[in-house]
Scaffold this active site. Sequence first.
Site, PDB file in Angstrom:
ATOM      1  N   ALA A  28       0.833  -1.199   0.000  1.00 49.40           N
ATOM      2  CA  ALA A  28       0.000   0.000   0.000  1.00 49.40           C
ATOM      3  C   ALA A  28       0.869   1.250   0.000  1.00 49.40           C
ATOM      4  O   ALA A  28       1.802   1.375   0.788  1.00 49.40           O
ATOM      5  CB  ALA A  28      -0.923   0.000   1.214  1.00 49.40           C
ATOM      6  N   CYS A  43      -2.971  -8.697   4.631  1.00 48.62           N
ATOM      7  CA  CYS A  43      -2.639  -7.397   5.212  1.00 48.62           C
ATOM      8  C   CYS A  43      -2.860  -7.417   6.722  1.00 48.62           C
ATOM      9  O   CYS A  43      -3.951  -7.757   7.192  1.00 48.62           O
ATOM     10  CB  CYS A  43      -3.475  -6.298   4.583  1.00 48.62           C
ATOM     11  SG  CYS A  43      -3.125  -4.654   5.260  1.00 48.62           S
ATOM     12  N   GLY A 103       9.180  -7.676  -1.203  1.00 48.65           N
ATOM     13  CA  GLY A 103       8.490  -6.436  -0.870  1.00 48.65           C
ATOM     14  C   GLY A 103       9.441  -5.347  -0.442  1.00 48.65           C
ATOM     15  O   GLY A 103       9.993  -4.607  -1.261  1.00 48.65           O
TER      16      GLY A 103
END
Length: 356
Positions: free
Chosen positions: A18, A100, A227
């Site tokens: 995000a 998440c 990530g």
Amino acid sequence: MNIGPYVLANNLFAAPMAGVTDRPFRRLCKALGAGYAVSEMVSSRRELRGTLKTSRRANHDGEVAPIAVQIAGTDARMMAEAAAYNIDHGAQIIDINMGCPAKKVCNKWAGSALMQDEPLALAIVEAVVAACAPQGVPVTLKMRTGWTESHKNAVALARVLESAGVQMITVHGRTRAQGYKGQAEYDTIAAVKAAVSVPVVANGDIATPEKARDVLTYTRADAVMIGRAAQGRPWIFREIAHFMATGIHLAPPLVAEVKRLLLDHLLDHYALYGAFRGVHTARKHIGWYVRALPGGEAFRGRMNLLEDCEAQWQAVADFFDALGQRVDRMPVPADDAAQAAAGDNEHQDKKEGEPA
């Protein structure tokens, strides 16, 4: 490997993050060796579809296929509608967020909170698959090992969701309770891989070529997803690809190349977000690039005071010009060098295959 009808360039994936994996960042990762990149999470709520924030997240202009969009929510019908909406706007693969750990997401029983409600998780997957299948769009899913250490249900859930039509499963090797703390564990990922026939992707703490190799070997996963290690270092994908193919480390990129990559990234970023928003949201990316460089923290402090895109862009150009006068190639962070040197011994010493 394949996801449905799509043949991927390799098995090195950029994770959905995000506020990070927007179109400019995804394009950059793919250009630098990522075989696949997933969009940042898009809400399934109808009332948010017309907002500027959502429209930016749904922007795939100029992005190399396949276009993968991650959706999040708790209502099966709304998730199916969100899948259909994103397909109409260019999505070729739909990824469901069950990983998440953010409180604002989990408090609404979305993200990794869905792992606590297996019937709801199944209902969502069935609804999304039903919406995607007629258009030939594969459905994938990203989850964690479980909610807590005492409630790791990734293996059982993976079996059920595979039966419901999920065509790829990514597992982050932490529970929701861990957030991003501690070390990722790979035993659960290996167990998921052994339990299902669809491709499984390993995620968590993969920051060097050695770690990518070790995680793939230990878990037998089909791919690795990277990530945080790609933040400010998007060339990590080509570094891993080179190491996996040759066993030799690729030389660090030239300072001049990184200058060009970052300046082009900033222009793409400004084009998407506009001048006012762009100068602020670009700060984190610039900070990630310079954090380990000589004088990087001092530069970051000065750069964060700039309110103009042109001034920010020029400041970055000047910083890398000055760095290029001192060294030809990007310095290798000390912790990365130490981890790389310890890669083989670390893998042998830890049966769990948990490179930090």
